[in-house]
Design a protein around this motif. Structure first.
Motif, PDB file in Angstrom:
ATOM      1  N   SER A  78       0.827  -1.202   0.000  1.00 13.98           N
ATOM      2  CA  SER A  78       0.000   0.000   0.000  1.00 13.98           C
ATOM      3  C   SER A  78       0.868   1.261   0.000  1.00 13.98           C
ATOM      4  O   SER A  78       0.614   2.211  -0.738  1.00 13.98           O
ATOM      5  N   GLN A 115       2.508   1.788  -3.403  1.00 16.27           N
ATOM      6  CA  GLN A 115       1.573   2.268  -4.415  1.00 16.27           C
ATOM      7  C   GLN A 115       1.287   3.754  -4.250  1.00 16.27           C
ATOM      8  O   GLN A 115       1.264   4.507  -5.223  1.00 16.27           O
ATOM      9  N   TYR A 153      -7.613   6.446 -15.854  1.00 11.47           N
ATOM     10  CA  TYR A 153      -8.563   5.419 -15.431  1.00 11.47           C
ATOM     11  C   TYR A 153      -8.006   4.026 -15.721  1.00 11.47           C
ATOM     12  O   TYR A 153      -8.234   3.089 -14.949  1.00 11.47           O
ATOM     13  N   TYR A 201      -5.842   3.244 -12.971  1.00 15.64           N
ATOM     14  CA  TYR A 201      -6.639   2.933 -11.786  1.00 15.64           C
ATOM     15  C   TYR A 201      -7.090   1.476 -11.816  1.00 15.64           C
ATOM     16  O   TYR A 201      -7.034   0.768 -10.804  1.00 15.64           O
ATOM     17  N   ILE A 202      -7.530   1.009 -12.983  1.00 15.03           N
ATOM     18  CA  ILE A 202      -7.940  -0.400 -13.126  1.00 15.03           C
ATOM     19  C   ILE A 202      -6.762  -1.328 -12.861  1.00 15.03           C
ATOM     20  O   ILE A 202      -6.890  -2.336 -12.153  1.00 15.03           O
ATOM     21  N   ASP A 210      -4.177  -0.670 -11.089  1.00 14.40           N
ATOM     22  CA  ASP A 210      -3.828  -0.578  -9.678  1.00 14.40           C
ATOM     23  C   ASP A 210      -4.723  -1.483  -8.835  1.00 14.40           C
ATOM     24  O   ASP A 210      -4.258  -2.142  -7.896  1.00 14.40           O
ATOM     25  N   LEU A 211      -6.018  -1.543  -9.180  1.00 12.94           N
ATOM     26  CA  LEU A 211      -6.932  -2.441  -8.465  1.00 12.94           C
ATOM     27  C   LEU A 211      -6.531  -3.899  -8.662  1.00 12.94           C
ATOM     28  O   LEU A 211      -6.596  -4.701  -7.722  1.00 12.94           O
ATOM     29  N   LYS A 212      -6.106  -4.248  -9.873  1.00 12.48           N
ATOM     30  CA  LYS A 212      -5.682  -5.624 -10.141  1.00 12.48           C
ATOM     31  C   LYS A 212      -4.462  -5.988  -9.303  1.00 12.48           C
ATOM     32  O   LYS A 212      -4.359  -7.097  -8.766  1.00 12.48           O
ATOM     33  N   LYS A 227      -3.606  -4.675  -6.424  1.00 12.37           N
ATOM     34  CA  LYS A 227      -4.016  -4.815  -5.024  1.00 12.37           C
ATOM     35  C   LYS A 227      -4.662  -6.173  -4.780  1.00 12.37           C
ATOM     36  O   LYS A 227      -4.425  -6.807  -3.752  1.00 12.37           O
ATOM     37  N   GLU A 228      -5.486  -6.632  -5.737  1.00 14.12           N
ATOM     38  CA  GLU A 228      -6.117  -7.935  -5.598  1.00 14.12           C
ATOM     39  C   GLU A 228      -5.081  -9.052  -5.605  1.00 14.12           C
ATOM     40  O   GLU A 228      -5.163 -10.005  -4.830  1.00 14.12           O
ATOM     41  N   LYS A 230      -3.250  -9.001  -2.292  1.00 16.32           N
ATOM     42  CA  LYS A 230      -4.088  -9.540  -1.225  1.00 16.32           C
ATOM     43  C   LYS A 230      -4.176 -11.053  -1.323  1.00 16.32           C
ATOM     44  O   LYS A 230      -4.093 -11.758  -0.312  1.00 16.32           O
TER      45      LYS A 230
END
Length: 389
Positions: A34, A37, A357, A360-361, A363-365, A367-368, A371
């Motif tokens: 985190s 990023q 954007y 952003y997509i 970045d979400l991938k 993070k997943e 995790k």
């Protein structure tokens, strides 16, 4: 070359580095995914601001230089690269960033002389000098709107070079961004600048057009080659590496341009040019000084975006700044803000948001994935504890 040595040349978001060593099961909070990023996004925004602010200020000051009586193409080219001494203090950052372990006094092994790196600095520096000269000729001979329009073609050139040299991947959002940013610059050609249309003869207009087109292609190639150099030669993702590249290539370019300035005899005309400058001698000197500083700020931001994201993204941010110059001209040069310029700015912002954007997509991938990796690692640790018990 292993995958860990590659820069984030595709649209993959920030790299995340594991802070867990085989002999240490604790993870530093400052090295958590985190934190990395957030740090990446902050750095990217700062570099983007440097690109837009430096490019806008440099373009306006360069335009002002010619409008107020400046005529030396060599001097207009020199100020684009000679400001590198303002970056020398930053080379001291992380100078002693090395780790010594134990009490061993054995000196580290000597590294071989970096012939490839020095060769790249010299080559890219000479290339930069030639490219800046082409831009200066274009800015002197072309109307501002035409000059801006031609500069937008560097997106297309960069897309081609990035595809072949950097293996750049394209997505619908990336493609949408490129189209919008290109259209925003193309719209500026419909905005006529009073008094500029007859500024140059037809022959000079043709020369300016060809020089600016060649400069745009050369600049796009430089971005892709710089990204490739970070991957295969420099192999460092640090602020020091960015500053080193900017300083050394600017130093080589400055030497090359100075040779041309003295060989052409332009240096003997500078005193008379200063005396005849419409705004006075002090304004003449300040214009050259801040132009030099502005282009160095632009260079740092541009190079930083290359190793943080990609050469294509660096070019997109540069194109985003093209409509900014006409808007700033309304404030500082008393230009007229028309509907065409306003629409061009809105399209540029839309294109930028589209590109962001996509990040952003991604970045979400990431993070997943992080995790999922942490959950799998925890499950494995619980299983090992159960087996021991």
């Amino acid at each position: 070359m292993g995958e860990a040595q590659h820069l984030p040349s595709e649209i993959n978001g920030p790299k995340t580095e594991a802070a867990i060593s085989p002999n240490n099961n604790t993870t530093s909070s400052s090295s958590s995914p985190s934190f990395i990023q957030y740090k990446w996004w902050i750095q990217m925004l700062i570099y983007a601001f440097f690109v837009i602010a430096g490019q806008s200020a440099g373009t306006l000051l360069g335009r002002l230089y010619f409008d107020k009586g400046g005529s030396s193409k060599w001097l207009a080219t020199l100020v684009q690269v000679v400001g590198f001494p303002v970056l020398l203090p930053f080379q001291l950052l992380n100078k002693n960033n090395h780790i010594t372990t134990g009490t061993s006094t054995t000196p580290p092994p000597k590294k071989p002389f970096p012939y490839a790196l020095v060769g790249f600095y010299i080559t890219i520096g000479v290339f930069l000098a030639a490219d800046c000269m082409l831009y200066s000729i274009g800015l002197q001979y072309l109307p501002v709107t035409t000059y801006t329009l031609i500069c937008a073609t560097q997106l297309g050139f960069n897309a081609v070079f990035s595809f072949f040299l950097n293996k750049q991947k394209f997505t619908p959002y990336i493609f949408n961004s490129l189209v919008l940013l290109t259209i925003s610059s193309v719209l500026l050609v419909f905005q006529t600048d009073t008094g500029d249309s007859n500024k140059a003869s037809k022959s000079k207009f043709t020369i300016g057009f060809l020089c600016t087109l060649a400069a745009s292609a050369g600049y796009a190639l430089m971005l892709s080659l710089t990204q490739l150099a970070f991957q295969r030669i420099i192999k460092k993702e640090t602020l020091r590496a960015v500053v080193d590249l900017t300083v050394y290539q600017s130093l080589v370019a400055t030497c090359a341009i100075l040779i041309g300035l003295f060989a052409s005899g332009d240096w003997g005309k500078l005193s008379a040019e200063m005396e005849g400058y419409k705004s006075g001698r002090v304004s003449y000197v300040m214009n050259l000084f801040w132009t030099a500083v502005s282009w160095q700020v632009f260079s740092v931001g541009c190079t930083g975006l290359i190793f943080q994201v990609s050469s294509l993204f660096s070019n997109v941010i540069s194109i985003l700044g093209l409509p900014v110059a006409p808007v700033l001209a309304v404030i500082f040069l008393r230009d007229k803000l028309t509907g065409v310029k306003a629409v061009a700015m809105l399209l540029a912002i839309w294109g930028f948001v589209s590109y962001m954007y996509q990040h952003y997509i991604d970045d979400l991938k990431i993070k997943e994935e992080n995790k999922r990796f942490c959950d799998d690692d925890d499950d494995e640790h619980v299983s090992e504890v159960g087996l021991v018990n």
